[in-house]
Structures are given as C-alpha cells and as structure tokens.
Scaffold this motif. Sequence first.
Motif, short mmCIF file in Angstrom:
data_model
loop_
_atom_site.label_atom_id
_atom_site.label_comp_id
_atom_site.label_asym_id
_atom_site.label_seq_id
_atom_site.Cartn_x
_atom_site.Cartn_y
_atom_site.Cartn_z
N LYS A 36 86.34 52.73 98.56
CA LYS A 36 86.34 52.35 97.14
C LYS A 36 87.74 52.38 96.54
CE LYS A 36 81.58 53.84 96.10
NZ LYS A 36 81.20 53.94 97.53
N ASP A 37 88.62 53.23 97.07
CA ASP A 37 89.96 53.36 96.50
C ASP A 37 90.85 52.16 96.85
OD1 ASP A 37 89.37 55.81 95.37
OD2 ASP A 37 90.01 56.93 97.16
N TYR A 38 90.46 51.38 97.86
CA TYR A 38 91.29 50.24 98.27
C TYR A 38 90.63 48.89 98.01
CZ TYR A 38 94.89 53.19 100.16
OH TYR A 38 95.91 54.10 100.27
N TRP A 39 89.38 48.90 97.58
CA TRP A 39 88.69 47.65 97.26
C TRP A 39 89.49 46.87 96.22
CZ3 TRP A 39 84.69 45.01 99.21
CH2 TRP A 39 84.18 43.95 98.46
N TYR A 40 89.65 45.56 96.45
CA TYR A 40 90.49 44.77 95.53
C TYR A 40 90.07 43.31 95.62
CZ TYR A 40 94.85 43.15 93.29
OH TYR A 40 95.77 42.58 92.44
N ASP A 41 89.04 42.94 94.85
CA ASP A 41 88.62 41.54 94.86
C ASP A 41 89.34 40.78 93.75
OD1 ASP A 41 87.24 41.99 92.44
OD2 ASP A 41 85.29 42.20 93.42
N CYS A 73 101.48 37.02 92.39
CA CYS A 73 100.55 36.31 93.28
C CYS A 73 99.53 37.28 93.87
CB CYS A 73 101.31 35.62 94.40
SG CYS A 73 102.42 34.29 93.83
N TYR A 74 98.30 36.80 93.93
CA TYR A 74 97.21 37.62 94.47
C TYR A 74 97.51 38.04 95.91
CZ TYR A 74 92.36 38.94 95.62
OH TYR A 74 91.23 39.60 95.99
N GLY A 75 97.95 37.10 96.74
CA GLY A 75 98.21 37.42 98.13
C GLY A 75 99.24 38.52 98.31
N HIS A 76 100.26 38.52 97.49
CA HIS A 76 101.30 39.55 97.58
C HIS A 76 100.72 40.92 97.22
CE1 HIS A 76 105.52 40.82 97.70
NE2 HIS A 76 105.28 41.55 96.62
N ARG A 77 99.88 40.96 96.19
CA ARG A 77 99.28 42.24 95.78
C ARG A 77 98.28 42.75 96.83
NH1 ARG A 77 98.91 42.49 89.19
NH2 ARG A 77 100.85 41.38 88.78
N CYS A 78 97.56 41.81 97.47
CA CYS A 78 96.66 42.23 98.57
C CYS A 78 97.47 42.86 99.70
CB CYS A 78 95.89 41.02 99.10
SG CYS A 78 94.59 40.42 98.01
N THR A 79 98.59 42.23 100.06
CA THR A 79 99.43 42.76 101.13
C THR A 79 99.96 44.14 100.77
OG1 THR A 79 100.09 40.51 101.72
CG2 THR A 79 101.41 42.30 102.62
#
Length: 332
Positions: A36-41, A73-79
Amino acid sequence: GQRLTDKGIHCAFMGKWHLSGTDYFDTGRPAAGWDKDYWYDMRDYLFELSPADRLRSRDSATGNDPSWTAEYCYGHRCTNRALDFLEKYHNEDLLLVISYDEPHGPCLCPIKYSRMYKDYTFPASPNLHDDLRNKPEEQRVWAKPRLQGAPPLIHNPQFFGAHTFIDSEIGRLLDALETRAPGALVLYTSDHGVFRESHQLTDKGPAMYDEITRVPFIARWPGHTPANVSSTSLVSHLDLSGTLMEFFGFEIPKTLEGGSMLALLKNPTAVVRKEVFIEWGRYEVDHDGFGAFQPIRCICDGHYKLAINLLTTDELYDLQQDPAELVNLIDS
C-alpha cells in the motif's frame, strides 16, 4: 500480486492499473496483494498535480512547453518510486511491476525528446496501401475517412519522442538493478500496439493484425537467458502468471490460465505453446474513434492466422508468405 504476497513475496505496483472498471485514471486505492505504501496509479498522480497542471497533463500541446520537465511526467514519478522501493527492499524476494502510461496519448515528454524526431518520418510499410477488399466490412467503415486519399507520411515527433523518453526511464531502472539486484529477472512487454495508418486504420480496435496484437516481449536474466538472441516460439500474456509462480519456486495453480515460459527464457528453441489465442470482446458505442459490438476470436500458430468475426467476413492469413496481411485467404 495477491498469489505471491500470500506466499511471502514482497509485491509492489506503480503505474497505470486500468483494471477496476472505473475510468482511465482508476481509483487511487491500492488493489489487494500490493504494498500500500508504494501503490501509485494515475489518480494518485493527478492529485499530486495542481489543478492547472492536471489540465496540462492531458493536453498534447503541453509537449511544446519547455516548462514541462521530466519531473512533471507520470513515467518519471513512477520510476522514482520504483528506485526508492529497490533501494529499501532489494535484499528481499520481490515482484516489482512498473506500468508506464507513456507513450500513450497525449504522448507528453520533455521537449528535448520530441526535438530528436523533428525531421523523422516513419518508414512506410506495404499495408499502408491496403484497400481492404475482401476484408471485414467494419474495417472499411473504420478506414472510410482515409480510403479516398493517399496514405499520409507518419511524422509525429512527440509520439516518437515519448517512446525515447520512456526508454530513458527504463534505463534508470536497469542501472539501479545493476547495483541493487544484478541477478534479477526482468520482463518487458506491452498491452497492445497501434496501427499508425497500417491497413489505413488508426490507433487500435476490433482487428487482429500484427501491428496491434504482436507485442514486444523481452527478457533479461543474467546467467540464464542468452544475450542478444531472439526466439520464434509463441508465447502469450496468459503465460506470465505461471512464469512468475515457477520462477519463485511455487507450484502453478491449476486454476491459472496458461503455463510457464521459464524454459523458453533459458532455451530460445523451447516450445511453450503450439498456438496462441487472441480475442476482442468489448462493447462500446465509440472507443479510440471506432466502436460498437464486433466480437472476434482468433488463433495463430505462427504460420497461419485465423480470425472469426461474428458479424461479417472471416479472415485467414499466411504470415510466412504474406507478413503484411494483405491477402485474405478465407475463401481459398
């Protein structure tokens, strides 16, 4: 995620979830089985942005704005979240899934990436000129706006730039793995392709052509997968779950569709399956510019591809003799 979490594997997911049946951005609520601490949709991402930047994040014109840097950018934040997870938990058995939305439209990326492609034109393929004769009627309806004219040149700097941007984000992950988990199994794939005017069709939808159904699949597993080797063996996304279960040393549940491709990762000549099945079953009035009820069931053995359409002409292609899928052999 749930199956492996139940067996003590630390599972984290960040990126487009797209599975809860709500809307494009999902719910912002972690799905069962994932940390839950890393979930990021994508809804989590939108609520991090200011109201003004939320609007900018869905506007293709933003790609021309130098102020839209990688940090937006979403992709950068996911990384970034994935790198943080690896830093803290690389000594554990883990499953880390990063589901990038880019290069999906609006194809946003820092402007330096799109500028790389300002003079680039995508190479034309023979099926750009497909007149769709003897093809399903719905394909001609779908293509009607384009059937009357010459195929366009595929020039879209932002679309191609977004691919290179995400390549760089994947590079950040691979660099981290080199130091934090050098022996990790890395799997790369995609949910679908896009037509980019092949068969005079756009985006994706109710068709079984290779441009949208034959997706990338790359594996890296140091000490197990041979480097720089490609395989002609057939695999399916249905085989991913079983592959992960076997990789972690667990029995593949009989309730899982598909099997495991672990043997193929070690030996590119291994056979996982003799055929793959593809289906289209969505019912919508309009999606991706073309819709309605057009269910399709397809089987492909690597040589032939047979597509059964509920409402109109069926299709049969010889992929060895006709890789562009121009000649429908269904009446042969």
